[in-house]
Design an enzyme around this catalytic site. Structure first.
Site, PDB file in Angstrom:
ATOM      1  N   CYS A  44      80.574 107.717  29.911  1.00 31.60           N
ATOM      2  CA  CYS A  44      81.199 107.813  28.348  1.00 31.60           C
ATOM      3  C   CYS A  44      80.517 109.053  27.386  1.00 31.60           C
ATOM      4  CB  CYS A  44      81.846 106.597  27.435  1.00 31.60           C
ATOM      5  SG  CYS A  44      82.848 106.452  26.188  1.00 31.60           S
ATOM      6  N   ASP A  46      80.012 107.837  24.896  1.00 34.12           N
ATOM      7  CA  ASP A  46      79.396 106.596  23.575  1.00 34.12           C
ATOM      8  C   ASP A  46      77.656 106.707  23.936  1.00 34.12           C
ATOM      9  OD1 ASP A  46      78.289 104.033  22.962  1.00 34.12           O
ATOM     10  OD2 ASP A  46      80.143 104.018  22.933  1.00 34.12           O
ATOM     11  N   ARG A  48      75.567 104.796  22.991  1.00 34.77           N
ATOM     12  CA  ARG A  48      74.760 103.657  23.068  1.00 34.77           C
ATOM     13  C   ARG A  48      74.433 103.297  25.283  1.00 34.77           C
ATOM     14  NH1 ARG A  48      79.014  99.049  21.115  1.00 34.77           N
ATOM     15  NH2 ARG A  48      80.266 101.411  21.640  1.00 34.77           N
ATOM     16  N   HIS A 100      81.859 102.001  30.286  1.00 32.48           N
ATOM     17  CA  HIS A 100      81.096 101.217  30.049  1.00 32.48           C
ATOM     18  C   HIS A 100      82.200  99.454  29.594  1.00 32.48           C
ATOM     19  CE1 HIS A 100      81.391 102.209  25.705  1.00 32.48           C
ATOM     20  NE2 HIS A 100      81.534 103.517  26.673  1.00 32.48           N
ATOM     21  N   CYS A 103      84.229  99.500  25.680  1.00 29.90           N
ATOM     22  CA  CYS A 103      84.582 100.854  25.413  1.00 29.90           C
ATOM     23  C   CYS A 103      85.555 101.777  24.306  1.00 29.90           C
ATOM     24  CB  CYS A 103      84.663 101.845  26.956  1.00 29.90           C
ATOM     25  SG  CYS A 103      85.207 103.474  26.902  1.00 29.90           S
TER      26      CYS A 103
HETATM   27 CO    CO Z   1      83.060 104.048  25.385  1.00 28.94          CO
END
Ligand code: CO
Length: 217
Positions: A44, A46, A48, A100, A103
């Site tokens: 992803c 993302d 993080r 994750h 998400c």
């Molecule tokens: Co995500």
């Protein structure tokens, strides 16, 4: 007014390059000549979930493709080209699809949020949601549904990777290649193996079916 100067990033970059060179004076010259990663990471976008950091891998050790909600779409030339280059040219031995928990893309699919253009992409996660509607309905809480859809999304994408021509051709010529499905937890920084590893053509559906059953249990 936001600070338009990104000079701190350049300063941090210089400090990083210096510290790497201090540890290993030949690091950049060696790496500039050749990359030979053993792994392709499909994860992803993302912020993080930084793949190199959370696996402890250095530059040169991980080939990476990321998009919102770690989706592998058979018509996505960007993703397919990455898989092709990783498998046929770099000869990676492992493809890791890593989702994750928590998400945002999966959440948007589950809640049917209207966010704009990104919905066109999240539709791929909605397909996974709809395919497993009954199982998701059976979850007692929203958190439980989120967790399961995050995992099911990874498993479905593993299957999509296994069904690409690039991967099937690699297996049929006997190339060592395994496809894995993992989930990362933002809460403790730990990776979880969803136990869906596929090593050869013909076992992909079986492995994913086993993993789906485990997730839905
Ligand atoms: Co995500």
């Amino acid at each position: 007014m936001p600070d338009s100067s990104l000079s701190h990033l350049f300063a941090q970059n210089r400090a990083w390059a210096e510290s790497v060179t201090r540890d290993d004076p030949t690091f950049f010259t060696t790496l500039a000549a050749l990359q030979a990663p053993r792994y392709l990471w499909i994860g992803c976008s993302d912020s993080r979930v930084p793949p190199n950091q959370l696996t402890g891998l250095r530059p040169g050790e991980l080939f990476v493709h990321r998009n919102v909600a770690n989706v592998v779409v058979p018509s996505d030339l960007n993703c397919l080209a990455t898989i092709h280059f990783a498998v046929d040219v770099l000869k990676v031995e492992h493809i890791i699809v890593c989702g994750h928990y928590g998400c945002g893309g999966v959440r948007a699919a589950l809640e049917g949020q209207r966010l704009g253009l990104v919905n066109a992409w999240i539709g791929h996660v909605e397909d996974v949601r709809d395919r497993h509607a009954a199982a998701l309905e059976a979850c007692a809480t929203f958190d439980e549904r989120m967790k399961r859809l995050c995992e099911l999304n990874v498993i479905e994408q593993v299957l999509h990777v296994c069904r690409t021509l690039v991967v099937r051709d690699a297996w049929s010529r006997g190339q060592a290649l395994a496809v894995h499905g993992w989930a990362y937890s933002l809460h403790d920084g730990l990776l979880r193996d969803l136990d869906v590893t596929v090593n050869a053509e013909g076992t992909a559906d079986e492995a994913c079916e086993r993993a789906r059953a485990a997730v839905l249990r």
